[in-house]
Design a protein around this motif. Structure first.
Motif, PDB file in Angstrom:
ATOM      1  N   UNK A   1       0.785  -1.274  -0.069  1.00 45.32           N
ATOM      2  CA  UNK A   1      -0.075  -0.033   0.011  1.00 45.32           C
ATOM      3  C   UNK A   1       0.916   1.373  -0.077  1.00 45.32           C
ATOM      4  N   UNK A   2       1.884   1.265   0.629  1.00 44.64           N
ATOM      5  CA  UNK A   2       2.822   2.231   0.771  1.00 44.64           C
ATOM      6  C   UNK A   2       3.688   2.667  -0.498  1.00 44.64           C
ATOM      7  N   UNK A   3       4.002   1.351  -1.470  1.00 41.65           N
ATOM      8  CA  UNK A   3       4.734   1.521  -2.346  1.00 41.65           C
ATOM      9  C   UNK A   3       3.685   2.311  -3.566  1.00 41.65           C
TER      10      UNK A   3
ATOM     11  N   UNK B   1      -5.545   3.629   1.419  1.00 42.69           N
ATOM     12  CA  UNK B   1      -5.251   2.294   0.465  1.00 42.69           C
ATOM     13  C   UNK B   1      -5.551   1.097   1.339  1.00 42.69           C
ATOM     14  N   UNK B   2      -4.778   1.204   2.489  1.00 44.74           N
ATOM     15  CA  UNK B   2      -4.650  -0.006   3.386  1.00 44.74           C
ATOM     16  C   UNK B   2      -6.183  -0.318   3.774  1.00 44.74           C
ATOM     17  N   UNK B   3      -7.028   0.668   4.177  1.00 48.88           N
ATOM     18  CA  UNK B   3      -8.384   0.505   4.501  1.00 48.88           C
ATOM     19  C   UNK B   3      -9.211  -0.344   3.626  1.00 48.88           C
ATOM     20  N   UNK B   4      -8.944  -0.116   2.447  1.00 48.79           N
ATOM     21  CA  UNK B   4      -9.803  -0.650   1.213  1.00 48.79           C
ATOM     22  C   UNK B   4      -9.226  -1.820   0.516  1.00 48.79           C
TER      23      UNK B   4
ATOM     24  N   UNK C   1      -4.133  -8.641  -0.724  1.00 54.46           N
ATOM     25  CA  UNK C   1      -5.107  -7.655  -0.902  1.00 54.46           C
ATOM     26  C   UNK C   1      -6.579  -8.290  -1.125  1.00 54.46           C
ATOM     27  N   UNK C   2      -7.667  -7.747  -0.703  1.00 54.80           N
ATOM     28  CA  UNK C   2      -9.102  -8.112  -1.133  1.00 54.80           C
ATOM     29  C   UNK C   2      -9.484  -9.472  -0.441  1.00 54.80           C
TER      30      UNK C   2
END
Length: 279
Positions: A70-72, A228-231, A140-141
């Motif tokens: 997410x940070x990238x 971004x991390x939240x989603x 992710x997801x």
């Protein structure tokens, strides 16, 4: 000229896809960064920071690669847009900008078109990093169905759009105030370093000294990364030995902060473009 911003948008995107080497490097670099830096450092960070720690009951535990991905994405969007205004400096130095200003098109269409192209480029790069991250095993997801994934992607793209508007506008301001590529690059680099490192992109901001934590709280990159991390991961998870909770209220605050920041910077860029004089 109505909808003149579409001509600016089309021209900038055409250049983006026409210069194959620049296109290839801009799309491949974040994926390589995630692959080499992420894979190389994931084991070390998990070991030094205590791994993913004991998962709190009812929460998901993710590895450092997932946390960092997410940070990238956020950092890629920052670098893409803070240097994106260079095209205006190029046009200004080569006389193209003078022709644009002399056309019937409204000057305000220029910044609108540039903002639109900045958003589009950012979305393309974000999708590429997400896909490459999933190939590498980024979680992710997790547990989300098709509609959940679509909703999460929409949320990520919304956060990215607001952030992109802010920093492509800031880059445009710098480009219009500078006369040399060296000056533009120097100012842009000076801005990106503190924005990147004083944020939660690569590590939890709570590990920073108190003063830097306070700066990180108002850093737009911190709010983008959190969104971004939240989603992508969820609102409740453990990583790097810490428990992270992002509530809906937190996300609305971050979204509102980015919207306000984008509105202010875009307005300033709007006025700078309206008053710029090319001799």
């Amino acid at each position: 000229m109505k909808f003149g911003f579409l001509n600016i948008y089309k021209g900038d995107m055409t250049r983006f896809f026409r210069f194959k080497h620049q296109l290839f490097s801009s799309l491949l670099q974040p994926a390589l960064w995630l692959g080499f830096f992420g894979m190389a450092m994931a084991g070390n960070f998990d070991r030094i920071l205590g791994g993913t720690g004991e998962a709190v009951s009812g929460t998901m535990s993710v590895d450092y690669l997932t946390f960092m991905c997410a940070g990238v994405i956020a950092a890629t969007i920052l670098f893409t847009n803070i240097f994106g205004g260079f095209i205006l400096l190029f046009d200004k130095n080569w006389g193209i900008f003078r022709e644009i200003l002399a056309s019937p098109m409204s000057r305000k269409d220029l910044i609108i078109g540039i903002a639109m192209s900045g958003i589009t480029k950012s979305w393309i790069q974000a999708i590429i990093v997400i896909v490459f991250g999933l190939i590498l095993g980024v979680a992710f997801f997790t547990g989300k169905g098709p509609f959940g994934i679509i909703f999460s992607l929409a949320g990520i793209l919304l956060f990215i759009a607001l952030f992109s508007i802010a920093f492509i506008s800031l880059s445009a301001i710098i480009a219009l105030k500078m006369d040399s590529p060296e000056g533009f690059q120097g100012i842009s680099t000076l801005l990106t370093m503190p924005l990147f490192f004083v944020s939660n992109a690569l590590y939890p901001a709570t590990g920073l000294p108190v003063v830097l934590q306070q700066i990180a709280e108002v850093n737009p990159l911190t709010h983008l990364t959190a969104g971004i991390r939240y989603f992508a991961i969820g609102g409740d998870f453990t990583a790097t030995g810490m428990h992270f909770i992002y509530t809906t209220t937190d996300m609305l605050v971050s979204l509102g902060y980015l919207a306000l920041f984008a509105g202010v910077i875009f307005t300033i860029a709007w006025r700078v473009v309206d008053k710029v004089v090319i001799t």
